[in-house]
Design an enzyme around this catalytic site. Sequence first.
Site, PDB file in Angstrom:
ATOM      1  N   SER A   1       0.796  -1.229   0.000  1.00 27.22           N
ATOM      2  CA  SER A   1       0.000   0.000   0.000  1.00 27.22           C
ATOM      3  C   SER A   1       0.828   1.278   0.000  1.00 27.22           C
ATOM      4  O   SER A   1       2.052   1.250   0.044  1.00 27.22           O
ATOM      5  CB  SER A   1      -0.974   0.036   1.167  1.00 27.22           C
ATOM      6  OG  SER A   1      -0.285   0.238   2.389  1.00 27.22           O
TER       7      SER A   1
ATOM      8  N   TYR B   1      -2.719   0.306  -3.384  1.00 29.72           N
ATOM      9  CA  TYR B   1      -3.973   0.837  -2.858  1.00 29.72           C
ATOM     10  C   TYR B   1      -3.663   1.847  -1.767  1.00 29.72           C
ATOM     11  O   TYR B   1      -2.605   1.816  -1.143  1.00 29.72           O
ATOM     12  CB  TYR B   1      -4.877  -0.286  -2.334  1.00 29.72           C
ATOM     13  CG  TYR B   1      -4.247  -1.129  -1.252  1.00 29.72           C
ATOM     14  CD1 TYR B   1      -4.461  -0.854   0.097  1.00 29.72           C
ATOM     15  CD2 TYR B   1      -3.425  -2.203  -1.584  1.00 29.72           C
ATOM     16  CE1 TYR B   1      -3.872  -1.626   1.085  1.00 29.72           C
ATOM     17  CE2 TYR B   1      -2.838  -2.979  -0.602  1.00 29.72           C
ATOM     18  CZ  TYR B   1      -3.069  -2.685   0.731  1.00 29.72           C
ATOM     19  OH  TYR B   1      -2.484  -3.449   1.703  1.00 29.72           O
TER      20      TYR B   1
END
EC number: 4.1.1.11
Length: 120
Positions: A25, A58
Amino acid sequence: MERIMFRAKIHRATVTQADLDYVGSVTIDQDLLDAADILVNERVDIYNITNGNRLSTYALSGPRGSGVIGINGAAAHLVQPGDLVIIAAYGNFSEEEARTLEPRVVLVDAQNRILDLQPA
């Protein structure tokens, strides 16, 4: 037909940290996420202006006002603290929506404070 369109970006953000041992992430100051209308867990692409690397991951929320742009997990091999990056989000839009789409562009300073919001 749906088209995949660019819808938002945080432009020329400075990476503040990289954590190879974190589980993937990118951590982004929540103020920047809000300004760009990027949601937690939304897919984003990162374009490293400093070295040309590109990756998809993400978004995770970082503390408001912190200016954090933290690259986590394996991506830390591609992006280092101090690198300049573009964080971009895309979406699927109908033909009609795509023709009227006005992407959000968040311009930031060297401390990742918002300088300006504008259409692309």
